[in-house]
Design an enzyme around this catalytic site. Structure first.
Site, PDB file in Angstrom:
ATOM      1  N   SER A 145      66.521 101.920 110.838  1.00 24.28           N
ATOM      2  CA  SER A 145      65.379 101.182 111.368  1.00 24.28           C
ATOM      3  C   SER A 145      65.036 101.633 112.784  1.00 24.28           C
ATOM      4  CB  SER A 145      65.674  99.687 111.289  1.00 24.28           C
ATOM      5  OG  SER A 145      64.545  98.917 111.589  1.00 24.28           O
TER       6      SER A 145
ATOM      7  N   ASP B 189      58.043 101.647 113.442  1.00 27.15           N
ATOM      8  CA  ASP B 189      59.367 102.193 113.665  1.00 27.15           C
ATOM      9  C   ASP B 189      59.700 103.114 112.488  1.00 27.15           C
ATOM     10  OD1 ASP B 189      59.760 100.262 111.709  1.00 27.15           O
ATOM     11  OD2 ASP B 189      61.698  99.633 112.486  1.00 27.15           O
TER      12      ASP B 189
ATOM     13  N   ASP C  30      61.440 103.061 109.770  1.00 27.42           N
ATOM     14  CA  ASP C  30      61.387 102.614 108.376  1.00 27.42           C
ATOM     15  C   ASP C  30      60.219 101.680 108.115  1.00 27.42           C
ATOM     16  OD1 ASP C  30      62.435 100.285 109.563  1.00 27.42           O
ATOM     17  OD2 ASP C  30      63.669  99.826 107.809  1.00 27.42           O
TER      18      ASP C  30
ATOM     19  N   ASP D  56      59.172  98.722 108.906  1.00 25.99           N
ATOM     20  CA  ASP D  56      59.152  97.280 108.700  1.00 25.99           C
ATOM     21  C   ASP D  56      58.626  96.559 109.941  1.00 25.99           C
ATOM     22  OD1 ASP D  56      61.383  97.746 110.295  1.00 25.99           O
ATOM     23  OD2 ASP D  56      62.748  96.504 109.116  1.00 25.99           O
TER      24      ASP D  56
END
Length: 453
Positions: free
Chosen positions: A100, A244, A246, A248
């Site tokens: 992440s 970011d 990933d 999310d």
């Protein structure tokens, strides 16, 4: 002793610095434990663009195959896209190889059950016990499954679900000028397709090459988004979006080039959702009190949980909440799409609200309840956390307290929250107040106490 701090098992999975502790061998063993736990059948696996991602994905895949699972490789994809596909495909579970917002030397295994949700505390405890005991299922030669790939279906499913909840035609008519910084992460290609093709935006994008390293600090914060802010100003964009690795989390830049506070981003989306549908709101303890004021306007209740997406989602499902998230990190959770943090849902609702009102982002944000916030962190030695919390309570004996996640001290018009990080060996400090002067006084008193203790 140093190795203890390079690997952490928390609410979202297993995470650490690659090489010394998070190794291919560990990833393979954890994959075999996961496959043993969920049972024979299909398991979905995808990743972000970190250098170590392909290596760890191969290792996890070996472990899954060894346990008798069939592996569905979805390639480089945003974490919410993987979660949606796990649920929609009827898989036994799924994993995302991504750390992440953490620095590039980190990586992690995010674990999803068959509903595409993070493992709850019971599932996680059982899996970790199984891993530590090494009681893995060992598939026979005839039981070893195959690796299949599906790179297109997950993206289509995700985009279709988001578009079902906004007026896409209205957004396309506005032909918004949008700037995007995808940090060369997992959403680099998909976010461009979503904004340009699905929503008809006039897109100017930077850092959308998934083959290249992260060009900035992975976490999209005001101090890391100077290039995007300058791009918004120079191109006359209506809004800028930053993700970011990933995808999310979402950060937003208004048309003047100012990076919005992440809590304001969540508040704007909550406001947009509650205008369409009444329902409970769930946020974590560190999210701004602005959410409470907005929810009150619509006659809706706010629930608060410990920090961590899994904690927020669990409460959302229990209460049937309409919307929620974690304002401190730019995570919007809209369960009608999927019960996960999702930057694509956030982008769509913000563009839809801009199209519906005809107002710029700065004006929409300017009407939000006004609070000032500050965040920080302090390293701590093992065994000192309890002393820190006790000293804080003694310092503010008249404050209302919430001990569900570290310690939150609540005052009239202000609060401070101190907790151990879920991902790093740090104490995280957050404070909010109804004036900048009060904020600085409160934050200063608490931070000095923590450093002293």
């Amino acid at each position: 002793m140093r190795g203890e701090h390079l690997l952490k098992i928390g609410v979202s999975g297993i995470r650490g610095v690659v090489g010394e502790f998070l190794t291919p061998g560990l990833a393979c063993a954890f994959g075999q434990a996961f496959g043993t736990y969920v049972g024979p059948g299909r398991v979905v696996i995808g990743r972000d663009t970190r250098t170590s991602g392909e290596m760890l994905q191969h290792a996890v895949t070996c472990g899954l195959l060894a346990s008798g699972c069939e592996v569905i490789d979805v390639g480089v994809l945003p974490t919410p896209t993987i979660q949606i596909y796990v649920q929609a495909s009827g898989a036994r579970g799924g994993l995302a190889v991504t750390a992440s917002h953490n620095p590039p030397e980190y990586n992690a295994l995010k674990l999803f059950n068959r509903r595409g949700l993070f493992f709850n505390s019971y599932e996680r405890s059982e899996l970790v016990d199984l891993y530590h005991q090494s009681e893995f299922r060992h598939a026979t030669n005839d039981e070893i499954g195959q690796v299949r790939s599906d790179y297109q279906t997950p993206k289509r499913l995700h985009i279709e679900r988001v578009l079902a909840h906004v007026d896409a035609a209205r957004i396309r008519r506005r032909r918004f000028r949008v700037a995007l910084d995808a940090v060369n992460g997992s959403a680099s290609l998909m976010a461009c397709e979503f904004l340009r093709d699905a929503l008809g935006c006039d897109l100017t994008a930077i850092h959308v090459d998934p083959s290249r390293p992260f060009p900035r600090i992975a976490e999209p914060r005001p101090d890391t988004l100077g290039e995007l802010a300058a791009l918004v100003r120079s191109c006359g964009c209506d809004v800028g979006f930053a993700q970011d690795p990933d995808a999310d989390r979402l950060a937003v830049v208004d048309e003047t080039g100012r990076v919005l506070d992440n809590d304001d981003v969540l508040a704007l989306v909550i406001e947009a959702v509650l205008e369409r549908r009444a329902g409970d709101v769930v946020v974590n303890l560190t999210t701004s009190s602005a959410v409470d004021i907005i929810a009150h306007r619509y006659g809706c209740r706010v629930w608060r949980t410990p920090v961590g997406e899994a904690n927020v989602v669990e409460q959302m499902l229990a209460t049937g909440a309409a919307i929620g998230g974690e304002g401190s990190n730019g995570g919007v959770i809209f369960p009608a799409v999927h019960a996960c943090r999702d930057s694509f849902t956030a982008m769509a609702f913000l563009l839809d609200r801009m199209a519906a009102t005809g107002e710029p982002v700065s004006r929409l944000a300017g009407r939000l309840p006004r609070f000032w916030r500050r965040f920080g962190q302090v390293t701590f030695e093992h065994g000192r956390l309890g002393a820190m919390m006790q000293a804080l309570e003694e310092m503010f004996p008249d404050a209302e307290t919430d001990r569900s996640d570290g310690l939150k001290l609540i005052f009239d018009g202000a609060w401070v929250h101190v907790r151990a990080s879920n991902t790093e060996p740090l104490v995280r400090l957050a404070a909010e107040a109804d004036s900048p002067e009060r904020l600085e006084t409160l934050y200063g008193e608490v931070s000095r106490l923590l450093e002293r203790v």
